[in-house]
Design an enzyme around this catalytic site. Structure first.
Site, mmCIF file in Angstrom:
data_model
loop_
_atom_site.group_PDB
_atom_site.id
_atom_site.type_symbol
_atom_site.label_atom_id
_atom_site.label_comp_id
_atom_site.label_asym_id
_atom_site.label_seq_id
_atom_site.Cartn_x
_atom_site.Cartn_y
_atom_site.Cartn_z
ATOM 1 N N HIS A 1 77.008 20.103 35.907
ATOM 2 C CA HIS A 1 77.799 20.838 34.902
ATOM 3 C C HIS A 1 79.288 20.850 35.241
ATOM 4 O O HIS A 1 80.095 21.302 34.432
ATOM 5 C CB HIS A 1 77.321 22.288 34.782
ATOM 6 C CG HIS A 1 75.924 22.411 34.238
ATOM 7 N ND1 HIS A 1 75.552 21.987 32.982
ATOM 8 C CD2 HIS A 1 74.797 22.892 34.815
ATOM 9 C CE1 HIS A 1 74.272 22.216 32.792
ATOM 10 N NE2 HIS A 1 73.781 22.743 33.879
ATOM 11 N N ASP B 1 67.503 16.548 34.504
ATOM 12 C CA ASP B 1 67.471 18.010 34.600
ATOM 13 C C ASP B 1 67.196 18.612 33.211
ATOM 14 O O ASP B 1 67.504 17.992 32.195
ATOM 15 C CB ASP B 1 68.839 18.504 35.127
ATOM 16 C CG ASP B 1 68.825 19.992 35.454
ATOM 17 O OD1 ASP B 1 68.604 20.334 36.629
ATOM 18 O OD2 ASP B 1 69.016 20.797 34.514
ATOM 19 N N HIS C 1 68.698 20.904 31.759
ATOM 20 C CA HIS C 1 69.966 21.210 31.092
ATOM 21 C C HIS C 1 70.850 19.966 30.997
ATOM 22 O O HIS C 1 70.866 19.146 31.920
ATOM 23 C CB HIS C 1 70.713 22.295 31.882
ATOM 24 C CG HIS C 1 69.913 23.536 32.100
ATOM 25 N ND1 HIS C 1 69.123 23.723 33.224
ATOM 26 C CD2 HIS C 1 69.745 24.641 31.333
ATOM 27 C CE1 HIS C 1 68.531 24.911 33.155
ATOM 28 N NE2 HIS C 1 68.875 25.479 32.016
#
Ligand SMILES: NCCCNCCCCCC(O)(O)C(F)(F)F
Ligand SMILES: [Zn+2]
Length: 343
Positions: free
Chosen positions: A159, A195, A197
């Site tokens: 992220h 993942d 996300h």
């Protein structure tokens, strides 16, 4: 397959995150790495500590002022007489300025952060730097002839963008690994993010580049974090147009649909014909994960590893998420052993 791990990961501890309106102990906790380490040792994999890398290696993917903020933030916080962990209380959202970085620590924190889930504590920088060095070491091992390597990174990284942190991430370990492979002569590198996300940070870093293909299978941002990136219409920009592929899937997705998306991602990677592969390995796709909502079972992780091995590429695995602590080690080792043809 060698494993790269640093005990310094444990310095990132003691923070809280805003979850469902409450400050709760972080889901991204040190014991995650301990369980994974036990499982890979049980699988007979050799574990190494990371090499050191020059500060400039971070600047191959991250903004210098952003890195300097991460490196100095907590000391500055303490010098102002503040205690404990740092969480932002304001962000430069719509209608606010993003062309000016406030001089105060709270403004700078909100400028660089994008959520209130990612506390900075006294040891965060040391842990994040060690995680980056784990990823860089794994990439170096592959560049030096290893068929594959696994960076047991904590904190995670996908992220974290060029000048952005959040989602438990500070430095983008997978992007650093991909860039290192490029710097060591691999002409084209693919990053596959499995993942739960979306890896918004990795997408941000390679958005305008055609030498690194970013492919992500993740829960749809319509309902799942990070909400504001990871849609199927995002395909890259400029020279990078066509070199981002997002495969969002609905909450509740099980193996049948997941496996089909995995097949599509492997086809796209094959078409790109990379010389190396970086895998952002999150196992929060597991049915027992406390903050996620896919339905993969334990037996599916070796199948993922087997399918990745089918690409026959030098491969760097970089640990991302996974919060079902009791099973995280089994699921990570499952992917690695499947990749090695042992499961
Ligand atoms: N109520 C839902 C709030 C979501 N909170 C943040 C979730 C961060 C996920 C992090 C991750 O798993 O993607 C990583 F791989 F980076 F660790
Ligand atoms: Zn995740």
């Amino acid at each position: 397959m060698k494993v790269v791990h640093s005990p310094l990961h444990a310095r990132h501890d003691g923070g809280k995150e805003l979850h469902r309106g409450e400050l709760v102990p972080c889901f991204e906790m040190p014991v995650r790495a301990d369980y994974i380490l036990k499982a890979v040792e049980r699988a007979g994999l050799e574990v190494l500590e990371p090499r050191s890398f020059a500060h400039e290696s971070l600047l191959r993917v991250h903004d210098a002022a952003f890195v300097e903020f991460l490196r100095t933030a907590h000391a500055e916080w303490r010098s102002l007489g503040k205690q404990g962990f740092m969480l932002p209380s304001g962000f430069p959202a719509r209608g606010l300025r993003r062309d000016h970085i406030p001089s105060g620590i709270n403004g700078r924190m909100g400028y660089y952060a994008f959520d209130a889930s990612t506390p900075i504590v006294e040891g965060t920088w040391d842990a994040a730097l060690a995680a980056a060095h784990c990823a860089l070491t794994a990439a170096a091992l592959v560049a030096e002839g290893e068929k594959s390597a696994y960076a047991l990174c904590r904190p995670p990284g996908h992220h974290a963008g060029h000048a952005l942190y959040g989602g438990y991430c500070f430095l983008n370990n997978a992007a650093l690994a991909a860039q290192h492979l490029r710097d060591r002569g691999f002409a084209r590198v693919a990053v596959l993010d499995v993942d739960y996300h979306h890896g918004n940070g990795t997408q941000d870093i390679f958005w305008e580049r055609s030498d690194v293909l970013f492919v992500s299978i993740h829960a749809t941002p319509e309902t799942e974090y990070p909400y504001f990136l990871g849609y199927a219409d995002e395909r890259g920009a400029g020279a990078g147009e066509g070199y981002t592929l997002n495969l969002p899937l609905p909450r509740g997705t099980g193996w049948k649909e997941y496996s089909a998306a995995l097949g599509a991602s492997l086809d796209a990677i094959g078409t790109f014909s990379p010389e190396a592969l970086v895998v952002s390995l999150g196992v929060d796709t597991y049915e027992g994960d406390p903050i996620s909502a896919f339905k993969l079972a334990q037996e599916h992780y070796p199948l993922i590893g087997q399918r990745l091995a089918g690409l026959k590429l030098p491969t760097v695995f970089v640990q991302e998420g996974g919060y079902a602590v009791d099973e995280i080690g089994t699921n990570v080792a499952g992917v690695l052993e499947g990749f090695l043809g042992r499961r």
